[in-house]
Structures are given as structure tokens and as C-alpha cells.
Design a protein around this motif. Structure first.
Motif, PDB file in Angstrom:
ATOM      1  N   LEU A 129       0.835  -1.198   0.000  1.00 39.29           N
ATOM      2  CA  LEU A 129       0.000   0.000   0.000  1.00 39.29           C
ATOM      3  C   LEU A 129       0.868   1.245   0.000  1.00 39.29           C
ATOM      4  O   LEU A 129       0.700   2.139  -0.807  1.00 39.29           O
ATOM      5  CB  LEU A 129      -0.922  -0.011   1.217  1.00 39.29           C
ATOM      6  N   THR A 130       1.778   1.316   0.941  1.00 39.51           N
ATOM      7  CA  THR A 130       2.683   2.452   0.970  1.00 39.51           C
ATOM      8  C   THR A 130       4.095   1.927   1.163  1.00 39.51           C
ATOM      9  O   THR A 130       4.299   0.825   1.668  1.00 39.51           O
ATOM     10  CB  THR A 130       2.381   3.407   2.140  1.00 39.51           C
ATOM     11  N   ARG A 145      -9.489   5.263   5.562  1.00 35.24           N
ATOM     12  CA  ARG A 145     -10.087   5.965   4.431  1.00 35.24           C
ATOM     13  C   ARG A 145      -9.017   6.366   3.413  1.00 35.24           C
ATOM     14  O   ARG A 145      -9.149   6.155   2.208  1.00 35.24           O
ATOM     15  CB  ARG A 145     -10.824   7.204   4.938  1.00 35.24           C
ATOM     16  N   VAL A 146      -7.941   6.945   3.955  1.00 34.54           N
ATOM     17  CA  VAL A 146      -6.897   7.402   3.034  1.00 34.54           C
ATOM     18  C   VAL A 146      -6.217   6.226   2.351  1.00 34.54           C
ATOM     19  O   VAL A 146      -5.913   6.271   1.161  1.00 34.54           O
ATOM     20  CB  VAL A 146      -5.881   8.289   3.786  1.00 34.54           C
ATOM     21  N   LEU A 147      -6.006   5.152   3.103  1.00 35.67           N
ATOM     22  CA  LEU A 147      -5.361   3.990   2.494  1.00 35.67           C
ATOM     23  C   LEU A 147      -6.255   3.368   1.433  1.00 35.67           C
ATOM     24  O   LEU A 147      -5.765   2.895   0.412  1.00 35.67           O
ATOM     25  CB  LEU A 147      -4.995   2.969   3.573  1.00 35.67           C
ATOM     26  N   TRP A 191      -8.220   5.027  -0.390  1.00 39.05           N
ATOM     27  CA  TRP A 191      -8.069   5.924  -1.536  1.00 39.05           C
ATOM     28  C   TRP A 191      -6.777   5.622  -2.295  1.00 39.05           C
ATOM     29  O   TRP A 191      -6.732   5.616  -3.516  1.00 39.05           O
ATOM     30  CB  TRP A 191      -8.070   7.374  -1.038  1.00 39.05           C
ATOM     31  N   ASP A 192      -5.711   5.363  -1.486  1.00 42.46           N
ATOM     32  CA  ASP A 192      -4.429   4.998  -2.097  1.00 42.46           C
ATOM     33  C   ASP A 192      -4.564   3.748  -2.948  1.00 42.46           C
ATOM     34  O   ASP A 192      -3.982   3.648  -4.015  1.00 42.46           O
ATOM     35  CB  ASP A 192      -3.386   4.734  -1.011  1.00 42.46           C
ATOM     36  N   LYS A 193      -5.274   2.810  -2.397  1.00 37.16           N
ATOM     37  CA  LYS A 193      -5.429   1.529  -3.080  1.00 37.16           C
ATOM     38  C   LYS A 193      -6.128   1.733  -4.417  1.00 37.16           C
ATOM     39  O   LYS A 193      -5.841   1.028  -5.384  1.00 37.16           O
ATOM     40  CB  LYS A 193      -6.227   0.604  -2.167  1.00 37.16           C
ATOM     41  N   GLY A 194      -7.029   2.697  -4.401  1.00 36.61           N
ATOM     42  CA  GLY A 194      -7.574   3.117  -5.686  1.00 36.61           C
ATOM     43  C   GLY A 194      -8.808   2.373  -6.122  1.00 36.61           C
ATOM     44  O   GLY A 194      -9.451   1.670  -5.332  1.00 36.61           O
TER      45      GLY A 194
END
Lengths: 652, 636
Positions: free
Chosen positions: A259-260, A483-485, A487-490
Motif C-alpha cells: 500500500l505504501t 479511508r486514506v489507504l 483511496w491509495d489503493k484506488g
């Protein structure tokens, strides 16, 4: 009359040859000369001492000194190949190790369904019939029906059996028919002997396909182990038939897993990861594998400057029978090292931040003759099947694989393929499982000789890991983080992330101190010789010169004296035969000859002692002395303090 | 006159000495020396003489060669290491305990209110990029000043050459022509989150820090902003905003002795707020532990009150702890470990010590006094460590280049912490300094490691705590003790049990000692000399004596040759000049064998045969005239 010629010859020899030289006429003379002139202490004492007791004492002392020297020198020689260890700590910029990360589950269960559905059905059926387990009654019933109609490939190949007591009867899980067990029973758990008499034991039977009477029954104390082991056998069988590309496709991609990513304060992405397909763990990703040619390094310790990744572990897509734990497996290793992640990987938990502090230690052993290790593995008769630098693990695995190909005709799935071999599968090698189990047992019992052939590597790098876990994400940050992760995942992910699908991992250097433990030879030749010298000097004040002297006196000179005497005797005997037993030449002649013998004129000039022994040459034509040009020699003796001794002894 | 007399005497004394010519001197030396080879040379026959001559030469050169090796070995200052493992009564390590979260959110909320609203709005924008529904959520105007200093932007890199920079709050798209991106290739075609730092607000000289993940970008951005805000708060207030010892440390037991939060020393750690150190040894003697096992170690129950965490600052929850030496500063980011809430963490300790010898054996420092970096951590009264040196080095560089100190490190005198008002470009300056490899290398080169390196090797194991059966009463008692009320204020998410104890073997010490000492060197030199030639120091002195003697002989020869030259000249002028008195004396006293040899040999040939002199082979007789002549020459 018989002794007279001998004596005469001795006298003649004494006269013709200087006594003080090593060419002494007799052995005892030689010894006396040696003892008086040698540089070693002790020997001289024997000759000089008066009184039998004292002489004996000195003989004993000298001999014991010799003995001590020999003993000590032997000790020194035996300890020559010993090593001393030195530890150096160096504070420096350290190369970051390769970090291999795998999902514990090798392949997406959803993707593998078409290959595994049959097997899973049968496993579920087995669970139901033997343990009454069912996940949703209707589903199982349906699968049972399916199964009954299609017939059971897997159970026919390797039947799961319930062994009742030790009556040597077994119930087939599928057909329910009882059968007598023949052949040997292998217990996978040793505790079974004690606890197993009341319970039923689950196991499976492997038979030699060529000779069906030869069967081996493997039993387990727990059905969990039995089912997993049984499942794994079939699983490996199926996987061996799937080509590598397909398998890689079924496994997780780097975007799926990561993920990051953050390294050394900078962002990193999938280009920093190298894919590596592991037969049991599917796609693994190695950070900093060095394949791009550069190896990243850290110049600051601490968690901020290491590798920080958030992994996405899709727990819902796990294979329920193959793996029973959730998380990821990671391994820290050198770029040249093959990651044996199934053997020495560290497991990390989901919904937690795992912080792994590393401490780098490099060790280096001395190879032969100090210890039995190998530098490159080139001297070991096992081909390295892995494309990495030698290690003991690689050797053992390669050795097993080689034995497998030799005796079973095909290669085991978990290890790389040797040239010209292919992986075992039931269609081509119906016998391989039986063969594999037999071979594996031999391997474990060290009957294959692999453990004897393989040696440890001389140098190895070790990262000591300190692992600790914190809750992650914390309760208050969970909401925004997920939530942000997400979003990162897409877009690929249409569901919201759950925190049990995530694992946070931090790998960093605790400090940049590199410990280097190396062995050095404790002795060098110079030090060994010094020690010899010390011993020789301490006990006898001896040196190499003394050793040469000893060789000279005790071997060459003694031998030459013995030979000369033999020669003289032979010559005398010959003369005696020719002259018919006539008397020897008159003494005067001999004496005169002796006096005019050129031996007198050479460098071994008569000393005072011999000079005294010389009878006065009364009837010589020229009673005049030779010119006194012996100045050097006279001078020399003038300062020899041993002269009185010799003189005295000579007179005695 | 006196000098001349002395010289003459010296000459005479020398003449009485062992040798008269070089050859005699050598022969005498060879015969009487204690080294083994030379004696053989003169005592053996001609062939052997030659052999022995070469052998002696060979041995002598061997000795010198090996001596060279030995001296080289000595000068390389090698060390040998000895390892000892066992259990002994040792000082219990200092234990630093912090909360992973630096401040109570309830306390810092007023300060961070604006920032939090800003980030919430930003997250809203990021997650729902459609500008329609997000605008109505904002009832209050946002503090755009904070935002403008370091804005969060998105970069669209679909077009590699002309990346489009999108400010989250401004809809206008900037085309960044002169963008100097640090990591400007991102193959992700979506919008990566970037937080840029400009050297001056509004200027074009900007550096964009790329992040592949928005979560990281947001966290980093938040840390930068909150650092700037909190650095303006005085230290005293910051300490008050953190966790207090009595709230955090609920129970403490050391060995069988009870202890409480008063046994802990408070220290303010920039990363983790208030940290508490047990057994730091600053004021009182360090505690010893003489028994292995959990029963004799430190047992702690902590409350980290996870509900009060700052949501955006630290996402990991737990206690941070570290074992370190007495009087050393805890660098938790480097060496610290986490303890998870709701678990009992047992830590078995093995003290791994490395004692090294200082200069010249290895390049390490004993107390850091010889390191050219000003240790900023000395204000805590702590000892030198490499981490302290590196951080001080960084802070010193920061002060030099950026003009202010970074919030995470101690301040040098007369310098303030960086904040956005006073130092608008500090973030840019800091991040360029932080990523500068040159700066790191300078610090690595100037800092030295300490000679005594102590590490605490920990064996960490965890179990769920409290168990389901016991959790009710445990929470009840602990809440009661803390708040004196019957309400249960604790839960599984905040409570941590820690056991720290020595293992069965509690130390592993690697100590260095010099491998080559002077004694070793001497005995090895002696061994070599003795081994090859049977020699000792006295032999060397003998040799030196011979050299002096030969020098004397040279001097005498030169003098006599000069005299001879003078005489010859004189004789050339007066061919039949009578010998002078001094010449007569010289002839009488100086029995140098050269004269005799030169004179005697032709003389002997010329002499007619003389009747029966007894054979003068008696050595004793030869000695006598020398002795009798002695007083004569002295009398002169």
C-alpha cells in the motif's frame, strides 16, 4: 698377539688423525669430543663431572631436558592450527539488506478455484464424515452428492485412514471398508504411543505403485495435522502441473501487496521491489535486491530512516486448508543469499505495526586447516541448484533434490529443478509420494549423507532482529487512516479496507555499528619458530646449529667412523692374507710416517695434547721445528679456556 | 699532553686487547662468542668451514628477517578478544518508558484546532475530488495562512514533461515549469500526493516531496505543521500537556520491593513527550539485580489511554520503551521497542558488552572528549554516545545553515527552535539538509564510536493480558487506585503489563587485550635468535664490542699508516736517517702482527737453518710474552 694389530691401528689412527676434530678414531672419542665442544649445555657436564653419581645425575638431567623439549615442541606443533577471534566494531554507512516480503497465503484462493475445487470438496467431505464438521449443512450435502457422482480421484490415490487401536485394522474414510494394514507404520508424532490407545488415529497410506504390497502408513495424533499434510501432498501434485507463468499470475502482484512504501525518509514504490517466485509462498517481493545494480544504504539509524511499508493482506482470499495463519512473512538477508523464507522467515501480524530493529554482524571463519568450512562451495560435490551464493541450507536442499531425482526420477516441488529433470506429478510418476516420504525420512535420519557432505560457509552476514509490535492503527486514527489507504489503493478495490487486512512493517538499523567477528591464525611460522627457540634455549641453550651438529656427529661422523673401521679391518684382513700372517710394519716406520704425514700440515693441526703424545723424532734427519707460522692458531688456543680441561683429560 | 698520553695509553691498552688484526679479532670473536655458528667456522676443515660460513650467514639473515616480521606484527597493535558468559550481580539497566503519542489530545486541542480542521477538509477534498459536495461542510473559514506556508498538492504526471500541480484547495491548475522534484518519476498515472516546500512562500524556488501514498503525505505534512506550532510553546507547558507519571504508571514492583511513579525520573523527549526513566542512576545509586528470572525484575502496569491520542500524529498505539545504560540518553527512535496495549510483554535481558582498547589499538573514544563535535546532550548530564554525537552534529549544521534549531534535538546556547513565523523557509532548509548525503557523511566521519559498547539483547514474548476471567476485577482495582472512584476508566486498549528481568545468563562480555606486548616481543625476538643461532642480548653486546674493537684497529692502522707515510717521506729525504726515539718505542711496544708478519716471513726464508730450538708450540708460552710486555708498555 691378536689384540696387538688392533691396538696398533688405533694408535696409528690417533696419530694420523687429530683427536680434537670430529674425525675421531673411535665412537667414544667422538662422543667425548662432541660433549666437550657442543654448544648445548648439559652434555658437557656429563663429561666434565667427576664421580659416578654426579655423572649419572647429569645424564638424567640432560635426557629429561631433551624429553621436555621434544614434548613441548610437539605441543607447540599440535596447537599450531588454532585460531584466535577478534571482534571489531566499525561505525559506518551500512548497506541495507535485502528484505523479502511474502504473503503467507501463496495464491489467491479465488483464482485457484478451478484447480483446487475438486480437492477442496473431498477435503470437506472427509471433514464431515470423520469429524462431523460442516459449514452450512446444505452446502456440504450438495458437495457430497457431487462427489459421489464424480468419484474420488484423490482418495483412491492416497486414502485417508482411521486406524483403530493397534489392532492393525484401518477404516477407509471414503468407502468405509475396513482393511488390514500391511507394511510398516510411521508415526509422525512420537507421543502417540502413550496417548493413542484410546483414540482413533488418523493417517494415510502410501504404497509403492510398482509393488503394492509395500505400503507405509503415516499416522498423526491430530486430524489437523493429518488433513493438512494430506492436503499439501495433493496440492503439490496439482501445482507441479501448472506452468510458472500461470502461477505467477495467480499470486499477488506488487500493487496488491504494497500500500505504501517509505525508505530512508523518501517515498519508494514497486520499482524498488523485485519479484521472486517461491514454490510454497507464491510471489514474494524483495526490497533492495540489488538487481538494478545499486544497493541502497543507510547512513542514519532509527525507525524513520529504515524501510516502512504497509502491506495489504487480503484475508478473505486465503486458502482455508493450506495455510491456517494470517499475515505476512518477511526475511532479512544479504543480496547474494537465497531467502529460505519457509525455514527462517519472521511472521508479522495484521492490524499491528511490527517494528524490527536490526543489528549487523559479519562473521568470518578460517577455512582449512583451521576448521572444516568452505569459502565458495566449489569444493563440495553437490551442485548448487539455486542461483545464489553458497550456504549450508542451499547445499542440503540441493543434495536432497539430487537424491530425489536419482531415486524417484522426478524433482520435488518446493526446490528448484536440476537440469533435465521435471517436477513430480501423479500422472507421470505415480510412485513419487511414496518415494518422497521414504527419502525424506532417510534425509531426516541422516542416512542420505547430505549432512556429512555439506559444510558450513566460512563467512556469513547476520542481521540480529529485535521485533516488537504495537497496535496499529490506533483507535482514534483508524478512521482516517483506513479511508486514506483505501483511496491509495484506488479504484481496483471496491470495498472499504478493514484493519485486519493491513500490516505495518518497519525495518531499520538500530545503530550503524557493524560488528565484524573474524578468526585469525593464532600462530604464524615466525611465532612458532620463536617458541621453538624459546623452548630449546630454555632447557638446553640449543639452537638450529646444535641440531645440525647432532645430525653431523651422530649420523654422518658416527657412520663414517664405523665405516672406516670396517674398511680398515677388511684391509688388514686382506693384508694379513697376502703376507701370510706376517707381523705388521715396524712401529718406527709408522711413527715416522705419522710425523711426516701431510695430515699434520693441514688445518687440523695437532694440539698440545697430540703434540705431547708424539714421540720425539730422534732419528729424524732434520730435528728442526717447522717455521712458527701458526700464529693464528696459537692465538686462538691462547684464548680457549677449555684447553686445561682437554689437557687434563687427555693426560688421564 | 694529557690527552695525548691518554690516547697513547688507550692505544696500548687496545694493543693488549684480544686481537691485533681484523683477522685475529674475527677469529678470536668466532672462537669465543656465545652464538653457535661462528665457532664452527674456525674449528672445522676447509670444506666444512665454507658450509658453516654460509650456514651462519643464512641463519643470521633469517634472524634479522624474522625480527623484522615480529616488530611489524608488534607495531600493527593487534588485539585478542576473550569472551565470558555467565551470571553475575549486575546493575539493572535504566528503563525508559514513553507513550507513543507525545501529548494528550484533550490538552493540545486548542493549539491544533485550526490545523485539524484544515487537514480534515483536505482529506475530504482528496477522498472526494468532486468539488460539489465538500464545500458545504465547511461552516467556518479555514486558516489559510497555515496552509499557504506548506500546502499539500497533487501532481498529475500523466504528461511526464509538463506535470500539472493541483493545490487541493485551489481549483486553478498550475503548470510547473521550473519544478525541482526530488523524486520526479512516478509511474502511477493517478495523482500522487505531494507536499512541497518552498524556500520562501510564494517564490518559485520550490521543492516537491513526492509520496506514493496519500497517507504518508498527510502524516508528514501534519508532523511538519504541528512541529512548527508546538515549538512555540514553552517547555514547561509542553511538559504539562504530556502524560503525567501518576496517570501513566499504575503499578510498579522491582524485585520484591514495591515502587511507584516517584522512582522514575521525568525527561522531556521531543518525539514522545514525557518519558519516565527508572533506575537512571543520576541522583541515587543504580540498583543491582542479583537473581535471574521475572520474579526479581521490574514489573510495571502502564496506562497509555489510547482514546486521548492525537489522531493524525501517531498512528501506532502502544508504549515505547528502551533499555539503556545508566546516565545515557535514551534514543527511542533508534533502539526503542513497542509494547502493545492489552498484552503482557516479557523482556528477558542479556547484557552484551564489548570492551575495547583505545588508541592505538582501535579508533574509539572513551568519553567523547576527543570528538570535534559539541555534544548538545551534555545538558542532560548524560554520557557520550554515537547517537548523541550524530544528532548534535546535525543540529549544529542546522543552526549554521538554517539559523534555527530543529525541534527534535536539543538547542545550542542562544538559538531558538524553528517555527514558521520567524523562519519561513526552515522546512525547505531542513529537508534539503536532511536528505543531503554530504552532511551525513561529514557527521559519520567526525563522530567516533565509544570504546565500551553495551547492548541489551532482549528476548521478547507476549501474551494477552488481562485474561478474560480476570479483566473485570483488574480494571476495577486499577481504576479505583488511580481515580479513587468506582467507575472503571480503563480498558483493554490502554493497559500494558511489562516484565523486565535478567535471563539465566545475564552477561556476555567480549573484552579485548593486546595480542602483542613488549614482553611478547622480547620473548619472540629472543626465541628467534636462540632458535637459529643460540644467541642472546649478550651476544649482541659482544658483537658491538667487536665492532668497537675493529674501529679501534682501524684508527690505529690509519695512524700507523700515516706515520709510516711520514717516515717514508722523511726517509726519502734522508735515506739513512736513524730511527727516532718514538719510532723505537713504537717498534718495541706495538707488536701488531702485521709488522711481525711482514718482517718475519721473508726473514725466515732468508735465515740460515739454526740448530735445535725446541718446538715453540706451547700456547702457554705464547701467552707469557704478551703478559710480560704489558707492564713495559704501560711504563712507557
Amino acid at each position: 698377539a691378536a689384540t696387538a694389530p688392533g691396538k696398533k691401528i688405533t694408535a696409528r689412527l690417533k696419530r694420523t688423525l687429530p683427536v680434537r676434530g670430529p674425525q675421531a678414531p673411535t665412537l667414544s672419542e667422538l662422543m667425548r669430543w662432541y660433549c666437550l665442544n657442543t654448544n648445548t649445555h648439559g652434555c658437557r657436564r656429563i663429561v666434565v663431572s667427576r664421580g659416578r653419581l654426579r655423572r649419572l645425575l647429569w645424564i638424567v638431567l640432560t635426557l629429561s631436558a631433551v624429553g621436555l623439549i621434544l614434548w613441548q615442541c610437539a605441543e607447540l606443533l599440535m596447537n599450531y592450527y588454532s585460531a584466535s577471534v577478534s571482534v571489531t566494531v566499525q561505525f559506518q554507512k551500512l548497506p541495507f539488506p535485502a528484505v523479502t516480503i511474502c504473503n503467507i497465503n501463496p495464491y489467491k484462493y479465488s483464482a485457484m478455484k478451478e484447480y483446487l475445487s475438486e480437492l477442496d470438496k473431498e477435503t470437506k467431505k472427509a471433514l464431515e464424515t470423520f469429524y462431523g464438521f460442516s459449514e452450512g449443512k446444505s452446502k456440504v450435502r450438495r458437495s457430497v452428492d457431487d462427489w459421489n457422482s464424480t468419484g474420488s480421484d484423490f482418495f483412491e490415490q492416497i486414502p485417508l485412514l482411521k486406524v483403530e487401536d493397534f489392532s492393525r485394522t484401518a477404516t477407509d474414510l471414503h468407502s468405509g471398508q475396513k482393511r488390514k494394514i500391511e507394511g510398516s507404520v510411521f508415526h509422525k508424532d512420537s507421543s502417540i504411543v502413550n496417548s493413542g490407545d484410546s483414540n482413533d488415529i488418523i493417517g494415510f497410506q502410501l504404497c509403492d505403485a510398482n509393488n503394492s504390497s509395500e505400503c507405509a502408513l503415516y499416522t498423526f495424533s491430530s486430524g489437523v495435522n493429518a488433513i493438512q499434510e494430506w492436503y499439501k501432498l495433493h496440492y503439490m501434485n496439482i501445482m507441479a502441473q501448472i506452468p510458472l507463468e500461470t502461477k505467477e499470475k495467480f499470486s499477488y502482484s506488487v500493487e496488491d501487496l504494497l500500500l505504501t512504501c517509505f525508505f530512508d525518509g523518501l517515498s519508494c514504490d514497486k520499482r524498488h521491489f523485485t519479484r521472486f517466485h517461491h514454490p510454497l509462498h507464491g510471489n514474494c517481493y524483495t526490497f533492495n535486491s540489488g538487481e538494478s545494480g545499486t544497493i541502497l544504504s543507510t547512513s542514519t539509524g532509527g525507525s524513520e530512516y529504515g524501510l516502512q511499508v504497509v502491506l495489504y493482506i487480503d484475508e478473505a482470499d486465503y486458502n482455508p486448508f493450506l495455510v491456517t495463519s494470517t499475515g505476512a512473512k518477511i526475511m532479512v538477508h544479504d543480496q547474494n543469499e537465497y531467502p529460505f523464507i519457509e525455514d527462517i522467515g519472521t511472521e508479522i501480524e495484521t492490524a499491528a505495526a511490527t517494528s524490527i530493529g536490526m543489528h549487523f554482524t559479519q562473521s568470518r571463519k578460517l577455512s582449512k586447516p583451521y576448521s572444516d568450512c568452505t569459502e565458495t562451495g566449489a569444493d563440495i560435490p553437490v551442485e548448487n541448484l539455486y542461483n545464489k551464493s553458497y550456504s549450508l541450507q542451499i547445499c542440503l536442499h540441493s543434495c536432497f533434490q539430487k537424491a530425489m531425482v536419482e531415486s524417484c526420477g522426478c524433482a520435488q516441488y518446493a526446490q528448484p529443478l536440476p537440469a533435465g529433470a521435471e517436477y513430480c506429478n501423479y500422472k507421470k510418476n505415480p510412485n513419487w509420494m511414496y518415494c518422497y516420504y521414504r527419502l525424506h525420512e532417510k534425509f531426516v535420519k541422516e542416512q542420505l549423507g547430505c549432512q556429512q557432505i555439506c559444510k558450513d560457509a566460512c563467512s556469513f552476514k547476520e542481521w540480529a532482529l529485535t521485533t516488537s509490535i504495537a497496535q496499529w492503527p490506533s483507535i482514534v486514527s483508524e478512521d482516517w487512516m483506513l479511508r486514506v489507504l483505501s483511496w491509495d489503493k484506488g479504484q481496483k478495490l471496491n470495498k472499504k479496507l478493514n484493519k485486519t487486512d493491513l500490516a505495518n512493517l518497519m525495518v531499520f538499523y538500530k545503530d550503524l555499528n557493524e560488528r565484524f567477528i573474524s578468526e585469525n591464525p593464532a600462530n604464524t611460522l615466525v611465532i612458532l619458530l620463536s617458541n621453538f627457540g624459546g623452548q630449546l634455549g630454555l632447557w638446553m641453550s640449543c639452537s638450529v646449529v646444535c641440531v645440525i651438529e647432532i645430525v653431523e656427529v651422530f649420523f654422518i661422523d658416527s657412520l663414517s667412523i664405523v665405516m672406516r673401521r670396517q674398511w680398515q679391518r677388511a684391509k688388514k684382513w686382506w693384508h694379513g692374507r697376502q703376507q701370510g700372517g706376517a707381523g705388521a710394519a715396524p712401529g718406527g716406520d709408522v711413527e715416522r710416517q705419522g710425523h711426516e704425514n701431510p695430515a699434520c700440515m693441514d688445518e687440523d693441526l695437532p694440539t698440545f695434547t697430540t703434540a705431547l703424545r708424539l714421540p720425539l723424532p730422534q732419528d729424524s734427519p732434520l730435528p728442526r721445528t717447522p717455521p712458527p707460522n701458526y700464529s693464528t692458531l696459537r692465538l686462538e688456543t691462547a684464548f680457549t679456556e677449555q684447553l686445561p680441561d682437554t689437557l687434563e683429560l687427555g693426560q688421564r | 699532553m694529557n690527552l695525548k698520553k691518554y690516547l697513547v695509553r688507550a692505544l696500548h691498552r687496545l694493543q693488549k686487547g684480544p686481537g691485533y688484526t681484523y683477522k685475529e679479532l674475527l677469529v678470536w670473536y668466532c672462537d669465543n662468542t656465545n652464538t653457535h655458528g661462528p665457532k664452527r667456522i674456525i674449528k672445522e676443515g676447509p670444506k666444512k668451514k665454507l658450509i658453516w660460513f654460509f650456514l651462519t650467514l643464512l641463519f643470521a639473515s633469517l634472524v634479522f628477517w624474522q625480527w623484522g616480521i615480529l616488530i611489524n606484527t608488534y607495531l600493527s597493535y593487534n588485539v585478542t578478544s576473550s569472551l565470558s558468559i555467565g551470571f553475575k550481580t549486575m546493575k539493572f539497566p535504566a528503563v525508559t518508558i514513553c507513550n507513543a503519542n507525545p501529548f494528550k489530545y484533550s490538552e493540545v486541542k486548542p493549539l491544533l484546532k485550526e490545523l485539524d480542521r484544515l487537514i480534515e477538509a483536505a482529506l475530504e477534498r482528496i477522498l472526494q475530488p468532486t468539488p460539489g459536495n465538500s464545500s458545504e461542510n465547511m461552516s467556518l473559514p479555514l486558516d489559510m495562512e497555515l496552509w499557504n506556508q506548506i500546502p499539500l498538492v497533487l501532481i498529475d504526471e500523466q504528461d511526464k514533461d509538463n506535470p500539472i500541480i493541483l493545490d487541493i484547495f485551489e481549483t486553478n491548475q498550475t503548470l510547473a515549469g521550473n519544478e525541482t522534484a526530488m523524486d520526479n518519476e512516478t509511474s502511477v498515472s493517478r495523482l500522487p500526493a505531494v507536499c512541497p516546500q518552498c524556500s520562501h512562500p510564494g517564490s518559485d524556488n520550490c521543492t516537491y516531496r513526492n509520496f506514493s501514498s496519500a497517507a504518508q503525505a498527510v502524516t508528514e505534512w501534519y508532523i511538519l505543521q504541528s512541529t512548527s506550532i508546538l515549538s512555540k510553546v514553552p517547555l514547561h507547558d509542553r511538559i504539562n500537556m504530556g502524560y503525567q507519571a501518576e496517570d501513566m504508571i499504575l503499578a510498579c514492583l522491582y524485585g520484591a520491593e514495591p515502587c511507584n511513579y516517584k522512582n522514575f525520573t521525568q525527561i522531556y523527549h521531543p518525539d514522545h513527550g514525557n518519558c519516565y526513566i527508572f533506575n537512571w542512576g543520576m541522583d541515587e545509586e543504580a540498583l543491582n539485580s542479583s537473581n535471574p528470572g521475572a520474579e526479581f525484575g521490574l514489573k510495571l502496569i502502564l496506562d497509555i489511554s489510547q482514546q486521548d491520542y492525537i489522531p493524525y500524529l501517531s498512528s501506532a498505539a502502544g508504549a515505547r520503551l528502551m533499555l539503556h545504560q545508566q546516565k545515557s540518553f535514551p534514543f527511542l527512535k533508534d533502539q526503542g521497542i513497542y509494547a502493545m496495549a492489552g498484552t503482557e510483554t516479557s523482556i528477558g535481558v542479556l547484557v552484551d558488552e564489548l570492551e575495547r582498547m583505545g588508541y592505538p589499538y582501535s579508533d574509539c573514544t572513551l568519553n567523547g572528549s576527543d570528538v570535534p563535535v559539541k555534544n548538545l546532550y551534555s545538558q542532560y548530564n548524560t554520557s557520550y554516545s554515537i547517537q548523541a554525537c550524530l544528532r548534535s552534529c546535525f543540529q549544529n549544521h542546522m543552526v549554521e545553515i538554517c539559523g534555527c534549531g530543529h525541534y527534535m534535538f536539543p538547542l545550542p546556547e542562544g538559538v531558538n527552535y524553528c517555527n514558521n513565523e520567524d523562519n519561513p523557509g526552515w522546512a525547505y532548509c531542513y529537508s534539503s539538509l536532511r536528505s543531503s548525503i554530504k552532511q551525513r557523511q561529514i557527521c559519520i566521519d567526525s563522530c567516533k564510536e565509544t570504546c565500551n559498547d553495551t547492548q541489551y539483547k532482549m528476548t521478547i514474548s507476549m501474551a494477552d493480558w488481562p485474561s478474560e476471567a480476570s479483566e473485570d476485577w483488574i480494571f476495577h482495582i486499577l481504576s479505583y487506585e488511580r481515580d479513587m472512584s468506582t467507575n472503571v476508566t480503563l480498558d483493554r486498549n490502554g493497559i500494558i503489563k511489562l516484565n523486565i528481568y535478567f535471563q539465566e545468563y545475564n552477561y556476555r562480555t567480549i573484552s579485548e587485550s593486546a595480542a602483542t606486548t613488549i614482553v611478547w616481543l622480547l620473548s619472540s625476538l629472543g626465541g628467534q635468535f636462540g632458535f637459529w643461532m643460540g644467541g642472546s642480548v649478550l651476544c649482541l653486546i659482544e658483537f658491538g664490542e667487536i665492532i668497537i674493537d675493529s674501529l679501534w684497529i682501524t684508527i690505529i692502522n690509519v695512524i700507523s699508516w700515516c706515520k709510516g707515510l711520514k717516515q717514508r717521506r722523511a726517509r726519502a729525504r734522508y735515506p739513512d736517517a736513524p730511527p727516532t726515539v718514538s719510532e723505537l718505542v713504537e717498534a718495541h711496544t706495538n707488536l701488531g702482527f702485521q709488522h711481525e708478519a711482514v718482517g718475519a716471513v721473508p726473514g725466515a726464508e732468508a735465515l740460515p737453518p739454526e740448530p735445535g730450538t725446541p718446538p715453540p708450540n706451547y700456547d702457554s708460552l705464547r701467552v707469557q710474552p704478551l703478559d710480560t710486555l704489558g707492564p713495559d708498555s704501560d711504563a712507557d
